[in-house]
Write a protein that holds these residues in place. Structure first.
Motif, PDB file in Angstrom:
ATOM      1  N   CYS A 185     -41.166   6.587  16.362  1.00  0.00           N
ATOM      2  CA  CYS A 185     -41.690   6.948  17.678  1.00  0.00           C
ATOM      3  C   CYS A 185     -41.586   5.719  18.574  1.00  0.00           C
ATOM      4  O   CYS A 185     -42.087   4.642  18.223  1.00  0.00           O
ATOM      5  CB  CYS A 185     -43.141   7.411  17.562  1.00  0.00           C
ATOM      6  N   CYS A 188     -45.606   4.788  19.734  1.00  0.00           N
ATOM      7  CA  CYS A 188     -46.592   4.206  18.810  1.00  0.00           C
ATOM      8  C   CYS A 188     -45.928   3.414  17.681  1.00  0.00           C
ATOM      9  O   CYS A 188     -46.623   2.851  16.834  1.00  0.00           O
ATOM     10  CB  CYS A 188     -47.530   5.283  18.273  1.00  0.00           C
ATOM     11  N   CYS A 199     -43.492  13.127  17.923  1.00  0.00           N
ATOM     12  CA  CYS A 199     -44.431  12.315  17.147  1.00  0.00           C
ATOM     13  C   CYS A 199     -45.701  13.109  16.862  1.00  0.00           C
ATOM     14  O   CYS A 199     -46.363  13.554  17.792  1.00  0.00           O
ATOM     15  CB  CYS A 199     -44.766  11.039  17.931  1.00  0.00           C
ATOM     16  N   CYS A 202     -48.772  10.849  18.602  1.00  0.00           N
ATOM     17  CA  CYS A 202     -48.998  10.764  20.050  1.00  0.00           C
ATOM     18  C   CYS A 202     -48.285  11.867  20.831  1.00  0.00           C
ATOM     19  O   CYS A 202     -48.446  11.973  22.046  1.00  0.00           O
ATOM     20  CB  CYS A 202     -48.601   9.376  20.578  1.00  0.00           C
TER      21      CYS A 202
HETATM   22 ZN    ZN Z   1     -46.060   8.217  18.445  1.00  0.00          ZN
END
Ligand code: ZN
Length: 298
Positions: A185, A188, A199, A202
């Protein structure tokens, strides 16, 4: 010199049977039985006795002349299993002697229950009488009782097609080529495996593909004692394996080691099927086997 005690063996038997009168109450009960009906008699206190008796066993008072139909089904309140039936027993296969409280009755009658190979008849079992074709007015007009039908086996077959998502397709292409494809990702920085397009942490879209090594660490595991077509033998171990450089574990079998020796922190490597046998599926990985490296502190 001590002498042996004197003994003599006897048998008391009425080979033709011993004729006795029934009286009006038991006679009525047996006559109804001959007609295929189970009847109980009411006591002055309003309880229903089955089998019928002339006197209320609780009070000693004569019963009333009121008769009520009960059953035919009833509930087992207690039982004793007969492993080896005697010649005089009603069934020639293992069975249970049971106390059966017929529906509507307040007392239980004793009868044989054919419970198949179950070897036990728990209290609460629902049973029904199996009547003889020819009845004479005897308790054996009921051949025996049998448990109610509580389960059947029905064949089931469902044909369906599973369509892999674009991300799973990409992951399985990697597995065909002997590589675990993960993804990172961009927001993050977490690395997920199997490969996915958004993801789970997030919610952001993912575009960076990350090939991961086929080595990892057992984080948790379960020892399975039921056979599974994918497992080498029983017991087998299924485990969460954290591949090196990944941030979440994936589930896989562990093999090449006795089940009781698998432990958390154990280092493992994928055992792949030969290249020419590989398909677009997870069965390309036989299981994960120990690498022999020292365990890792989790
Ligand atoms: Zn993420």
């Amino acid at each position: 010199m001590p002498s042996e005690p004197l003994t003599a063996d006897h048998v008391l038997e009425f080979p033709g049977g011993y004729t006795r009168t029934t009286g009006p109450v038991i006679g009525r009960f047996l006559t109804e039985l001959r007609d295929g009906r189970l009847m109980g008699v009411r006591t002055a206190e309003g309880r229903t006795l089955v089998p019928a008796l002339e006197y209320d066993p609780a009070t000693g008072e004569p019963v009333t002349g009121e008769w009520v139909e009960v059953g035919p089904a009833g509930t087992v309140t207690g039982s004793a299993w007969v492993h080896r039936p005697l010649d005089s027993h009603p069934l020639d296969r293992p069975f249970a002697w049971a106390l059966i409280r017929l529906d509507g009755a307040d007392t239980a009658l004793v009868h044989a229950v054919d419970a198949g190979d179950s070897r036990a008849l728990p209290p609460g079992t629902r049973v029904r009488p199996v009547w003889r074709a020819a009845r004479t007015g005897h308790i054996t007009d009921i051949s025996h009782f049998a448990p109610e039908v509580t389960k059947i086996v029905s064949p089931i077959r469902t044909a369906y097609r599973l369509t892999a998502s674009p991300s799973l397709t990409r992951f399985l292409e990697g597995v065909r080529d002997g590589v675990f494809l993960g993804c990172r990702c961009g927001t993050c920085e977490k690395v997920y495996v199997p490969y996915r397009l958004s993801c789970p942490g997030c919610g952001n879209p993912i575009s960076e593909e990350v090939p991961l090594p086929d080595t990892g660490t057992v984080t948790t595991f379960a020892i399975n004692n039921l056979p599974d077509p994918r497992a080498p033998e029983v017991p087998f171990v299924s485990a969460y394996i954290l591949l090196d450089n990944a941030d979440i574990p994936m589930i896989a079998l562990v093999g090449g080691i006795p089940a009781h020796e698998v432990r958390q922190g154990m280092r493992v490597r994928a055992v792949w099927v030969p290249e020419q046998e590989r398909t677009l599926s997870m069965s390309n990985i036989k299981w994960f086997a120990p690498t022999g490296e020292p365990d890792v502190e989790l």
